[in-house]
Write a protein that holds these residues in place. Structure first.
Motif, PDB file in Angstrom:
ATOM      1  N   TYR A   8      49.511  50.594  26.955  1.00 37.27           N
ATOM      2  CA  TYR A   8      50.580  49.948  27.708  1.00 37.27           C
ATOM      3  C   TYR A   8      51.076  48.700  26.979  1.00 37.27           C
ATOM      4  N   GLU A   9      51.077  48.751  25.662  1.00 33.47           N
ATOM      5  CA  GLU A   9      51.486  47.605  24.837  1.00 33.47           C
ATOM      6  C   GLU A   9      52.886  47.115  25.198  1.00 33.47           C
ATOM      7  N   PRO A  23      48.836  37.296  26.132  1.00 29.06           N
ATOM      8  CA  PRO A  23      48.553  38.726  25.925  1.00 29.06           C
ATOM      9  C   PRO A  23      47.260  39.200  26.586  1.00 29.06           C
ATOM     10  N   GLY A  24      46.195  38.410  26.502  1.00 27.20           N
ATOM     11  CA  GLY A  24      44.931  38.799  27.131  1.00 27.20           C
ATOM     12  C   GLY A  24      45.030  38.852  28.641  1.00 27.20           C
ATOM     13  N   GLU A  25      45.693  37.841  29.207  1.00 27.52           N
ATOM     14  CA  GLU A  25      45.880  37.801  30.661  1.00 27.52           C
ATOM     15  C   GLU A  25      46.754  38.966  31.121  1.00 27.52           C
ATOM     16  N   ALA A  26      47.814  39.240  30.393  1.00 22.89           N
ATOM     17  CA  ALA A  26      48.709  40.345  30.745  1.00 22.89           C
ATOM     18  C   ALA A  26      47.962  41.672  30.688  1.00 22.89           C
ATOM     19  N   ALA A  27      47.116  41.849  29.679  1.00 22.77           N
ATOM     20  CA  ALA A  27      46.335  43.080  29.564  1.00 22.77           C
ATOM     21  C   ALA A  27      45.392  43.232  30.757  1.00 22.77           C
ATOM     22  N   ARG A  28      44.792  42.121  31.201  1.00 21.18           N
ATOM     23  CA  ARG A  28      43.906  42.177  32.377  1.00 21.18           C
ATOM     24  C   ARG A  28      44.687  42.503  33.645  1.00 21.18           C
ATOM     25  N   VAL A  30      47.465  44.266  33.833  1.00 14.78           N
ATOM     26  CA  VAL A  30      47.794  45.690  33.743  1.00 14.78           C
ATOM     27  C   VAL A  30      46.572  46.528  34.104  1.00 14.78           C
ATOM     28  N   ALA A  31      45.408  46.166  33.579  1.00 16.04           N
ATOM     29  CA  ALA A  31      44.182  46.910  33.885  1.00 16.04           C
ATOM     30  C   ALA A  31      43.856  46.842  35.375  1.00 16.04           C
ATOM     31  N   VAL A  33      45.996  46.390  37.901  1.00 12.62           N
ATOM     32  CA  VAL A  33      46.982  47.183  38.647  1.00 12.62           C
ATOM     33  C   VAL A  33      46.679  48.679  38.494  1.00 12.62           C
ATOM     34  N   LEU A  34      46.363  49.109  37.286  1.00  6.33           N
ATOM     35  CA  LEU A  34      46.026  50.519  37.080  1.00  6.33           C
ATOM     36  C   LEU A  34      44.783  50.906  37.872  1.00  6.33           C
ATOM     37  N   ALA A  35      43.780  50.039  37.899  1.00  4.76           N
ATOM     38  CA  ALA A  35      42.572  50.317  38.670  1.00  4.76           C
ATOM     39  C   ALA A  35      42.888  50.392  40.159  1.00  4.76           C
ATOM     40  N   TYR A  36      43.749  49.499  40.623  1.00  5.03           N
ATOM     41  CA  TYR A  36      44.127  49.500  42.039  1.00  5.03           C
ATOM     42  C   TYR A  36      44.765  50.832  42.424  1.00  5.03           C
TER      43      TYR A  36
END
Length: 91
Positions: A8-9, A23-28, A30-31, A33-36
């Motif tokens: 999801y870059e 970038p690290g915060e955004a990746a977390r 996204v992770a 939201v996907l988990a939710y």
């Protein structure tokens, strides 16, 4: 040696460009939201029931609210008739 891109870059780049997230915060995010949205239906219902019960709601208030929430979840399946389900199985 090629580096592996996050699947999801593009979304992470968008979030870093349009918010104060790094970038690290955004990746977390996204992770999370996907988990939710990957939470199995039964787990979602149990979790939300416990949350709503903890807020003092009673089942007569909780179950209609759960049904309404399920109907508008981003990845909610459409309501199918029995005939539509049979057609999926038998063609």
């Amino acid at each position: 040696m090629p580096t592996t891109r996050h699947p999801y870059e593009d979304l992470i780049t968008h979030l870093t460009r349009t918010s104060a997230l790094g970038p690290g915060e955004a990746a977390r995010v996204v992770a999370d939201v996907l988990a939710y949205f990957s939470e199995p239906l039964e787990d979602f219902v149990r979790r939300r029931h416990a949350e709503l019960k903890g807020r003092g709601l009673v089942n007569d208030e909780i179950f209609p609210r759960l049904a309404a929430e399920l109907a508008v979840r981003r990845v909610a399946a459409p309501e199918l008739s029995l005939r539509q389900l049979r057609r999926i199985v038998y063609g």
